[in-house]
Design an enzyme around this catalytic site. Sequence first.
Site, short mmCIF file in Angstrom:
data_model
loop_
_atom_site.label_atom_id
_atom_site.label_comp_id
_atom_site.label_asym_id
_atom_site.label_seq_id
_atom_site.Cartn_x
_atom_site.Cartn_y
_atom_site.Cartn_z
N ARG A 37 29.99 2.24 55.51
CA ARG A 37 30.29 1.65 56.91
C ARG A 37 30.89 2.73 57.63
NH1 ARG A 37 29.39 -4.07 56.60
NH2 ARG A 37 30.72 -4.43 58.42
N ASN A 81 41.67 -8.33 62.94
CA ASN A 81 40.61 -8.97 63.17
C ASN A 81 39.65 -9.20 62.01
OD1 ASN A 81 37.77 -9.17 65.13
ND2 ASN A 81 37.46 -7.53 63.37
N TYR A 152 39.13 -21.68 54.47
CA TYR A 152 38.92 -21.11 55.48
C TYR A 152 40.11 -21.73 56.53
CZ TYR A 152 37.12 -19.03 59.94
OH TYR A 152 37.15 -18.48 61.24
N LYS A 156 43.36 -19.50 58.52
CA LYS A 156 43.47 -19.28 59.75
C LYS A 156 44.62 -19.98 60.29
CE LYS A 156 40.21 -16.51 60.37
NZ LYS A 156 40.41 -15.21 60.71
N VAL A 183 31.42 -17.40 67.93
CA VAL A 183 30.94 -16.04 68.87
C VAL A 183 29.51 -15.77 68.28
CG1 VAL A 183 31.29 -13.82 69.66
CG2 VAL A 183 33.26 -15.40 69.41
N THR A 185 27.98 -13.49 66.29
CA THR A 185 28.15 -12.19 65.68
C THR A 185 27.31 -12.61 64.53
OG1 THR A 185 30.10 -13.15 64.68
CG2 THR A 185 30.57 -11.69 66.77
#
Length: 257
Positions: A37, A81, A152, A156, A183, A185
């Site tokens: 990556r 992030n 999840y 968060k 978003v 993505t």
Amino acid sequence: MATIFITGSTDGLGRAAAQSLLDQGHRVVLHARTADRADALGELRSRVQGIVVGDLKSAAETKAIADQVNAIGRMDAIIHNAGVYMRPSRGATPEGHAETLAINTLAPYMLTALIERPGRLVYLSSGLHRGGEGSLGDLDWSKRPWDSAKAYAESKLHVVALAFALARRWPKVLSNAVDPGWVRTKMGGAGAPVDIDTGQRTQTWLAVSQEPAALVTGRYWHHLEQQQPASEATDPTFQDALIGQLSKLTGVELPEV
């Protein structure tokens, strides 16, 4: 100009934040999960201060990421992030932890504790964190039936609580949490309502801006505006209990003031 480390910065919001900061003239350290990556970053490789490599699912690799960042030098800001969304099963990391917990909660905690303390910390959360209450009884999903959405949401919530705990414990560090919204993505999908530039703007602003509005700590942000997070995240008792559990699960102590 500032030096900023961004986790999960080979694509999506992390890469968008890196490109925005580079365009502003700042120095950026990228993070890639694998060497492949990192190699696929193309022209971005030549623009950055450095690239660190490691899989946040692994505690050993997370510690190695911290070592790589510290070898580059002290960061002015860190944007936490990296994260995963809905995992179909609990999974298991090399240490036996639930993968969502490991990547979304344990890794930012460990990196915070192990990387030389920056001037600013920014943690990416989600509006869904408000559905994450009540996690401390079974943080690692070892007893409950797996619920990907709940896991999840809990992860968060954890990072908002961590951001607020650090604002309280480390008064010389500006520590904030950001909900970037849904978003467009790879994670958010093509139908998401928020464009990627809007999605990255708040965290990059908090990382480097000298505007008085950005020089605050212990706040929860959405699209450059402060919002009220879940009450559990703001509770020092919850924050301290969470940090105690994260310390036990990782074997990593959070440094005091």
